[in-house]
Design a protein around this motif. Sequence first.
Motif, PDB file in Angstrom:
ATOM      1  N   VAL A  46     -13.191-100.178  17.543  1.00  0.00           N
ATOM      2  CA  VAL A  46     -14.374-100.138  18.298  1.00  0.00           C
ATOM      3  C   VAL A  46     -13.886-100.322  20.080  1.00  0.00           C
ATOM      4  O   VAL A  46     -13.393-100.325  20.475  1.00  0.00           O
ATOM      5  N   ILE A  47     -15.573 -99.399  19.874  1.00  0.00           N
ATOM      6  CA  ILE A  47     -15.260 -99.171  21.272  1.00  0.00           C
ATOM      7  C   ILE A  47     -15.046 -99.463  22.485  1.00  0.00           C
ATOM      8  O   ILE A  47     -16.128-101.093  22.462  1.00  0.00           O
ATOM      9  N   GLY A  48     -14.951 -99.611  23.110  1.00  0.00           N
ATOM     10  CA  GLY A  48     -14.740-100.254  24.589  1.00  0.00           C
ATOM     11  C   GLY A  48     -15.361 -99.419  25.482  1.00  0.00           C
ATOM     12  O   GLY A  48     -15.981-100.893  26.685  1.00  0.00           O
ATOM     13  N   LYS A  49     -16.417 -98.420  25.871  1.00  0.00           N
ATOM     14  CA  LYS A  49     -17.409 -98.158  26.813  1.00  0.00           C
ATOM     15  C   LYS A  49     -18.185 -97.203  26.385  1.00  0.00           C
ATOM     16  O   LYS A  49     -17.990 -96.190  25.535  1.00  0.00           O
ATOM     17  N   HIS A  50     -19.562 -96.359  27.566  1.00  0.00           N
ATOM     18  CA  HIS A  50     -19.938 -95.520  26.835  1.00  0.00           C
ATOM     19  C   HIS A  50     -19.169 -94.347  26.390  1.00  0.00           C
ATOM     20  O   HIS A  50     -18.965 -93.588  26.947  1.00  0.00           O
ATOM     21  N   GLU A  98     -11.913-103.124  32.296  1.00  0.00           N
ATOM     22  CA  GLU A  98     -11.611-103.700  33.676  1.00  0.00           C
ATOM     23  C   GLU A  98     -10.857-105.539  33.395  1.00  0.00           C
ATOM     24  O   GLU A  98     -10.368-106.010  33.835  1.00  0.00           O
ATOM     25  N   VAL A  99     -11.826-105.297  32.411  1.00  0.00           N
ATOM     26  CA  VAL A  99     -11.880-107.440  31.989  1.00  0.00           C
ATOM     27  C   VAL A  99     -11.053-107.236  31.083  1.00  0.00           C
ATOM     28  O   VAL A  99      -9.888-108.188  31.403  1.00  0.00           O
ATOM     29  N   LEU A 100     -10.118-106.464  29.964  1.00  0.00           N
ATOM     30  CA  LEU A 100      -8.593-106.451  29.008  1.00  0.00           C
ATOM     31  C   LEU A 100      -7.712-106.859  30.147  1.00  0.00           C
ATOM     32  O   LEU A 100      -6.604-107.146  29.964  1.00  0.00           O
ATOM     33  N   ALA A 101      -7.766-105.296  31.100  1.00  0.00           N
ATOM     34  CA  ALA A 101      -6.869-105.696  31.626  1.00  0.00           C
ATOM     35  C   ALA A 101      -6.333-107.263  33.462  1.00  0.00           C
ATOM     36  O   ALA A 101      -5.909-107.717  32.899  1.00  0.00           O
ATOM     37  N   LYS A 102      -8.186-107.970  33.279  1.00  0.00           N
ATOM     38  CA  LYS A 102      -7.667-109.254  33.270  1.00  0.00           C
ATOM     39  C   LYS A 102      -7.176-109.735  33.062  1.00  0.00           C
ATOM     40  O   LYS A 102      -6.418-111.135  32.893  1.00  0.00           O
ATOM     41  N   ILE A 103      -7.454-110.134  31.240  1.00  0.00           N
ATOM     42  CA  ILE A 103      -7.185-111.093  29.996  1.00  0.00           C
ATOM     43  C   ILE A 103      -6.075-110.715  30.539  1.00  0.00           C
ATOM     44  O   ILE A 103      -4.685-111.617  30.643  1.00  0.00           O
ATOM     45  N   ALA A 104      -5.168-108.930  30.184  1.00  0.00           N
ATOM     46  CA  ALA A 104      -3.975-109.505  29.861  1.00  0.00           C
ATOM     47  C   ALA A 104      -3.213-109.710  30.938  1.00  0.00           C
ATOM     48  O   ALA A 104      -1.718-110.230  31.310  1.00  0.00           O
ATOM     49  N   ALA A 105      -3.497-110.031  32.039  1.00  0.00           N
ATOM     50  CA  ALA A 105      -2.578-110.404  33.490  1.00  0.00           C
ATOM     51  C   ALA A 105      -2.757-112.342  33.555  1.00  0.00           C
ATOM     52  O   ALA A 105      -1.813-112.780  34.195  1.00  0.00           O
ATOM     53  N   LEU A 106      -3.580-112.959  32.127  1.00  0.00           N
ATOM     54  CA  LEU A 106      -3.483-114.466  32.541  1.00  0.00           C
ATOM     55  C   LEU A 106      -1.944-114.670  32.140  1.00  0.00           C
ATOM     56  O   LEU A 106      -1.335-114.169  31.006  1.00  0.00           O
ATOM     57  N   ASP A 107      -1.582-116.119  33.192  1.00  0.00           N
ATOM     58  CA  ASP A 107      -0.978-116.632  32.218  1.00  0.00           C
ATOM     59  C   ASP A 107      -1.462-117.933  31.261  1.00  0.00           C
ATOM     60  O   ASP A 107      -2.356-118.864  31.194  1.00  0.00           O
ATOM     61  N   LEU A 108      -0.518-117.230  29.728  1.00  0.00           N
ATOM     62  CA  LEU A 108      -1.627-118.102  28.680  1.00  0.00           C
ATOM     63  C   LEU A 108      -1.444-119.366  28.488  1.00  0.00           C
ATOM     64  O   LEU A 108      -2.085-120.025  27.582  1.00  0.00           O
ATOM     65  N   SER A 109      -0.235-119.816  28.635  1.00  0.00           N
ATOM     66  CA  SER A 109       1.024-120.996  29.187  1.00  0.00           C
ATOM     67  C   SER A 109      -1.207-121.741  29.683  1.00  0.00           C
ATOM     68  O   SER A 109      -0.856-123.349  29.116  1.00  0.00           O
ATOM     69  N   SER A 110      -1.710-121.416  30.712  1.00  0.00           N
ATOM     70  CA  SER A 110      -2.410-122.156  31.134  1.00  0.00           C
ATOM     71  C   SER A 110      -3.849-121.776  30.414  1.00  0.00           C
ATOM     72  O   SER A 110      -4.845-123.065  30.965  1.00  0.00           O
ATOM     73  N   LEU A 111      -4.084-121.451  29.582  1.00  0.00           N
ATOM     74  CA  LEU A 111      -5.083-121.740  28.733  1.00  0.00           C
ATOM     75  C   LEU A 111      -4.783-122.941  27.182  1.00  0.00           C
ATOM     76  O   LEU A 111      -3.690-123.140  27.023  1.00  0.00           O
TER      77      LEU A 111
END
Length: 281
Positions: A130-134, A41-54
């Motif tokens: 790297v593990i992402g969930k239990h 869920e959090v990785l999907a949120k990061i993927a949806a970002l407009d990186l030019s705004s960071l």
Amino acid sequence: MKLVRFGEVNAEAPGILDADGNIRDLSGVVDDIAGDALSDEVLAKIAALDLSSLPVVQGDPRIGACVGNVGKFVCVGLNYSDHAAEAGMPVPKEPVIFMKATSAICGPNDGIEIPRGSVTTDWEVELGVVIGKHAKYVSEEDALTYVAGYCVVNDVSERDSQLHRSGQWVKGKSADTFGPIGPWLVTREEVEDPQNLSLYLEVNGHRYQDGSTKTMVFGVAQVISHLSQFMSLQPGDVISTGTPSGVGMGQKPQVYLKPGDKIELGVEGLGVQKQVTYAAG
């Protein structure tokens, strides 16, 4: 995505590489590349970002280990048949598992400290997972869905301590700086097939290791499933999946690291590490 942690030791901030190779600061989005931030869920949120705004990270900051707050650093031994042969050991019938102390973790380009009195410090390029969930009692079919991403690991090893100190491999694997991880955490959607990645390692410009994850005895999915039968895996746990032939112990005559040696290693698509060795004080 290529996620990165940058800044001074124990004060790293989260970042992401943009299309031009710039680090963009993710501090306003997640606290760290660790724990719950590795969930789908959090990785999907990061993927949806407009990186030019960071914000672009200025200068040339130190790159830290690509995942923080690692709970377990689990390693697979003798997982390439050619490495088992050069070590003079049989190919295992099931994964050989040992733990590496999390205090060994360092950044991909930090110096590697040769322990006091050591004359048998060795190198091992490995694919890190790297593990992402239990994960508990996971099937091989579902195993890769538990992966947040992949990275480069140098499983630095002190062979005398590993092999001749009461049979406890962890003794030879856990010295400070013996676990460079990174530079990036490459999220799993960018790695089409973890069993088809080339990997290499050079010391002072000489290529000693030149292999492929195709030749693993137990693939990533098998390893995750196997581990999950014996222990639960948590977000941020790191699995180092073994090394191909070409370690110093396997040379004829044997070659080991000495202070001032320059190491370069990489895994296809996951970046490159560069380290210089130094003697422990």
